[in-house]
Design an enzyme around this catalytic site. Structure first.
Site, PDB file in Angstrom:
ATOM      1  N   SER A  37       0.812  -1.230   0.000  1.00 37.96           N
ATOM      2  CA  SER A  37       0.000   0.000   0.000  1.00 37.96           C
ATOM      3  C   SER A  37       0.845   1.279   0.000  1.00 37.96           C
ATOM      4  CB  SER A  37      -0.967  -0.004   1.187  1.00 37.96           C
ATOM      5  OG  SER A  37      -1.903  -1.031   1.011  1.00 37.96           O
ATOM      6  N   THR A  82      -4.827  -3.157   8.509  1.00 33.73           N
ATOM      7  CA  THR A  82      -4.682  -4.502   7.963  1.00 33.73           C
ATOM      8  C   THR A  82      -4.485  -5.508   9.102  1.00 33.73           C
ATOM      9  OG1 THR A  82      -3.570  -5.808   6.272  1.00 33.73           O
ATOM     10  CG2 THR A  82      -2.178  -4.237   7.443  1.00 33.73           C
ATOM     11  N   LYS A  86      -8.275  -5.440  11.827  1.00 31.25           N
ATOM     12  CA  LYS A  86      -9.501  -4.986  11.143  1.00 31.25           C
ATOM     13  C   LYS A  86     -10.755  -5.100  12.017  1.00 31.25           C
ATOM     14  CE  LYS A  86      -8.179  -5.868   6.326  1.00 31.25           C
ATOM     15  NZ  LYS A  86      -8.596  -6.507   5.073  1.00 31.25           N
ATOM     16  N   ASP A 122     -13.127  -2.980   0.950  1.00 33.23           N
ATOM     17  CA  ASP A 122     -12.885  -4.257   0.261  1.00 33.23           C
ATOM     18  C   ASP A 122     -14.075  -4.671  -0.612  1.00 33.23           C
ATOM     19  OD1 ASP A 122     -10.285  -4.796   1.043  1.00 33.23           O
ATOM     20  OD2 ASP A 122     -10.874  -5.944   2.818  1.00 33.23           O
ATOM     21  N   GLY A 146     -14.585 -19.907   1.446  1.00 33.26           N
ATOM     22  CA  GLY A 146     -14.006 -19.173   2.566  1.00 33.26           C
ATOM     23  C   GLY A 146     -15.080 -18.430   3.340  1.00 33.26           C
ATOM     24  N   GLY A 149     -12.621 -12.780   6.966  1.00 29.81           N
ATOM     25  CA  GLY A 149     -12.911 -11.364   6.760  1.00 29.81           C
ATOM     26  C   GLY A 149     -13.082 -11.007   5.289  1.00 29.81           C
ATOM     27  N   ALA A 150     -12.211 -11.533   4.430  1.00 28.05           N
ATOM     28  CA  ALA A 150     -12.287 -11.182   3.010  1.00 28.05           C
ATOM     29  C   ALA A 150     -13.556 -11.757   2.386  1.00 28.05           C
ATOM     30  CB  ALA A 150     -11.054 -11.700   2.285  1.00 28.05           C
ATOM     31  N   ARG A 174     -18.674 -21.627  10.620  1.00 23.58           N
ATOM     32  CA  ARG A 174     -18.227 -20.263  10.313  1.00 23.58           C
ATOM     33  C   ARG A 174     -18.963 -19.741   9.069  1.00 23.58           C
ATOM     34  NH1 ARG A 174     -11.937 -18.493   9.476  1.00 23.58           N
ATOM     35  NH2 ARG A 174     -12.188 -16.325  10.079  1.00 23.58           N
ATOM     36  N   GLY A 266      -6.303 -11.366  -7.727  1.00 20.80           N
ATOM     37  CA  GLY A 266      -6.605 -10.440  -6.627  1.00 20.80           C
ATOM     38  C   GLY A 266      -6.000  -9.057  -6.754  1.00 20.80           C
TER      39      GLY A 266
HETATM   40  P1  NAP Z   1      -8.962 -15.256   7.203  1.00 17.77           P
HETATM   41  O1  NAP Z   1      -9.953 -14.365   7.871  1.00 17.77           O
HETATM   42  O2  NAP Z   1      -7.814 -15.809   7.986  1.00 17.77           O
HETATM   43  O3  NAP Z   1      -9.790 -16.494   6.563  1.00 17.77           O
HETATM   44  C1  NAP Z   1      -9.114 -17.570   5.997  1.00 17.77           C
HETATM   45  C2  NAP Z   1     -10.094 -18.474   5.256  1.00 17.77           C
HETATM   46  O4  NAP Z   1      -9.323 -19.490   4.590  1.00 17.77           O
HETATM   47  C3  NAP Z   1     -11.074 -19.198   6.174  1.00 17.77           C
HETATM   48  O5  NAP Z   1     -12.301 -19.359   5.503  1.00 17.77           O
HETATM   49  C4  NAP Z   1     -10.395 -20.566   6.362  1.00 17.77           C
HETATM   50  O6  NAP Z   1     -11.289 -21.622   6.638  1.00 17.77           O
HETATM   51  C5  NAP Z   1      -9.820 -20.787   4.983  1.00 17.77           C
HETATM   52  N1  NAP Z   1      -8.728 -21.744   5.009  1.00 17.77           N
HETATM   53  C6  NAP Z   1      -7.496 -21.554   5.544  1.00 17.77           C
HETATM   54  N2  NAP Z   1      -6.749 -22.677   5.371  1.00 17.77           N
HETATM   55  C7  NAP Z   1      -7.541 -23.582   4.711  1.00 17.77           C
HETATM   56  C8  NAP Z   1      -7.340 -24.890   4.227  1.00 17.77           C
HETATM   57  N3  NAP Z   1      -6.175 -25.521   4.394  1.00 17.77           N
HETATM   58  N4  NAP Z   1      -8.360 -25.502   3.564  1.00 17.77           N
HETATM   59  C9  NAP Z   1      -9.529 -24.850   3.386  1.00 17.77           C
HETATM   60  N5  NAP Z   1      -9.781 -23.597   3.818  1.00 17.77           N
HETATM   61  C10 NAP Z   1      -8.795 -22.972   4.471  1.00 17.77           C
HETATM   62  O7  NAP Z   1      -8.289 -14.542   5.944  1.00 17.77           O
HETATM   63  P2  NAP Z   1      -8.900 -13.310   5.105  1.00 17.77           P
HETATM   64  O8  NAP Z   1      -8.473 -12.031   5.712  1.00 17.77           O
HETATM   65  O9  NAP Z   1     -10.340 -13.554   4.902  1.00 17.77           O
HETATM   66  O10 NAP Z   1      -8.074 -13.434   3.716  1.00 17.77           O
HETATM   67  C11 NAP Z   1      -8.355 -14.485   2.798  1.00 17.77           C
HETATM   68  C12 NAP Z   1      -7.529 -14.282   1.531  1.00 17.77           C
HETATM   69  O11 NAP Z   1      -7.965 -13.116   0.846  1.00 17.77           O
HETATM   70  C13 NAP Z   1      -6.036 -14.084   1.786  1.00 17.77           C
HETATM   71  O12 NAP Z   1      -5.326 -14.805   0.813  1.00 17.77           O
HETATM   72  C14 NAP Z   1      -5.841 -12.591   1.598  1.00 17.77           C
HETATM   73  O13 NAP Z   1      -4.522 -12.270   1.144  1.00 17.77           O
HETATM   74  C15 NAP Z   1      -6.854 -12.309   0.502  1.00 17.77           C
HETATM   75  N6  NAP Z   1      -7.295 -10.909   0.466  1.00 17.77           N
HETATM   76  C16 NAP Z   1      -7.107 -10.237  -0.701  1.00 17.77           C
HETATM   77  C17 NAP Z   1      -7.551  -8.928  -0.809  1.00 17.77           C
HETATM   78  C18 NAP Z   1      -7.347  -8.188  -2.100  1.00 17.77           C
HETATM   79  O14 NAP Z   1      -7.469  -6.960  -2.101  1.00 17.77           O
HETATM   80  N7  NAP Z   1      -7.082  -8.890  -3.195  1.00 17.77           N
HETATM   81  C19 NAP Z   1      -8.188  -8.294   0.272  1.00 17.77           C
HETATM   82  C20 NAP Z   1      -8.365  -9.022   1.452  1.00 17.77           C
HETATM   83  C21 NAP Z   1      -7.911 -10.327   1.540  1.00 17.77           C
HETATM   84  P3  NAP Z   1     -11.711 -21.987   8.177  1.00 17.77           P
HETATM   85  O15 NAP Z   1     -12.745 -20.987   8.573  1.00 17.77           O
HETATM   86  O16 NAP Z   1     -12.242 -23.372   8.049  1.00 17.77           O
HETATM   87  O17 NAP Z   1     -10.444 -21.900   8.981  1.00 17.77           O
END
Ligand code: NAP
Length: 302
Positions: A37, A82, A86, A122, A146, A149-150, A174, A266
């Protein structure tokens, strides 16, 4: 006058003069040194000739309230928020936008005469990334992998556009709580939750127009992983979008591209969520192309 190092649109460090009138924004995270950023926003300020500067602030979780007091005391013009702050930021601002409240997370803070306002850009960033790909989610059938948060931001964008959304998560409770929370915020929304299993996904893919990976699976360095089971066919004709931007083409996206589907990475969402924050802080139209090139260069360095 003093000098700080920022990165320009080509990702090269350059000296930038700051003065008593320089407006300061930044990002609170822990850790924060890998954030792209600062590069993206400083390139945008430079391109528009704005005397603004974006600074990464490493903020330990137990010091977040102090850091927010610093926003007020130092007259910062705004901050991004971040991982891992958040959700904690929700209770530290004076006002929340309906989107930030529904998503349950703040990623952008904007000072106003009434105090600090917590936004979540987002959802809008995701919506604009889809629009850039020529995809309109109004009335579509979407499958979101998923429930973190995202995923909440993605479902918020899709639900408010009138899409039917199936949320598919490893932990089905969840997914269900996401559906309950966003179903309350958007009573017209058509949402359901399933677990991330082969059978459930085979059923969920029928008639799907859009598949979104909002899990962390496939992110660098574990690039050989995909959340999509190999035995489940991708839905015919769907747009397949991955929120992950490092790597740009995940295994999930490559698999979809190889069966002839349209894909989106992304980076688009990253740029557009940043552009929305830029607009909120400066009131100026963000230079999207400059911001995108800056992100591409910065990610190339990682
Ligand atoms: P988070 O809150 O930690 O959520 C992680 C998610 O991934 C949960 O649903 C989790 O499932 C799932 N997960 C993790 N390991 C797994 C596995 N081995 N098998 C299946 N599911 C699994 O993360 P977040 O903040 O939402 O971010 C998610 C992704 O979005 C990241 O890669 C982040 O970099 C990306 N993102 C991108 C942007 C962008 O602007 N492009 C913005 C925000 C986020 P459980 O609930 O079962 O643990």
């Amino acid at each position: 006058m003093s000098v700080v190092l920022v990165s320009n649109s080509r990702g090269c460090d350059r000296a930038m003069a700051t003065s008593g009138s320089t407006q300061v924004v930044g990002v609170f995270g822990w850790p924060v040194e890998h954030s792209v950023s600062p590069t993206m926003h400083n390139a945008a300020f430079g391109a528009l000739g704005l005397d603004w500067c974006y600074v990464p602030f490493p903020v330990q979780p137990e010091r977040l309230a102090d850091a927010v007091a610093g926003v007020r005391a130092l007259g910062l013009r705004g901050v991004n928020v971040t991982v891992p702050h958040k959700a904690a930021m929700l209770s530290l601002v004076d006002e929340l936008t309906p989107e930030a409240r529904a998503i349950g997370a703040v990623n952008t803070v904007v000072p106003s005469t009434q105090g600090l306002v917590g936004h979540n850009t987002d959802a809008r960033g995701f919506y604009r990334a889809l629009a850039e790909l020529g995809f309109s989610p109004e009335g579509c059938n979407a499958l979101v992998l998923g429930a973190g948060g995202a995923a909440r931001a993605v479902v918020c964008a899709l639900a408010s556009a009138g899409a039917r959304v199936t949320v598919c998560n490893r932990n089905p409770e969840r997914a269900q709580s996401l559906v309950n929370d966003l179903g309350s915020a958007y009573p017209e929304a058509r949402l359901c939750a399933v677990s991330l299993t082969t059978d459930a996904m085979c059923n969920a893919t029928r008639g799907t127009d859009l598949v979104v990976n909002a899990t962390t699976v496939g992110m660098w360095p574990a690039v050989d992983a995909s959340p999509w089971p190999v035995v489940v066919p991708f839905p015919v004709g769907a747009l397949v979008y991955d929120l992950i931007y490092n790597p740009r083409e995940t295994l999930f996206l490559r698999s979809a591209r190889e069966v002839g589907l349209r894909i989106g990475d992304g980076l688009g969402m990253l740029v557009h969520q940043g552009a929305e924050a830029f607009k909120l802080w400066t009131g100026r139209e963000p230079p999207i192309g400059v911001m995108r090139s800056a992100c591409e260069s910065a990610l190339g360095k990682h």
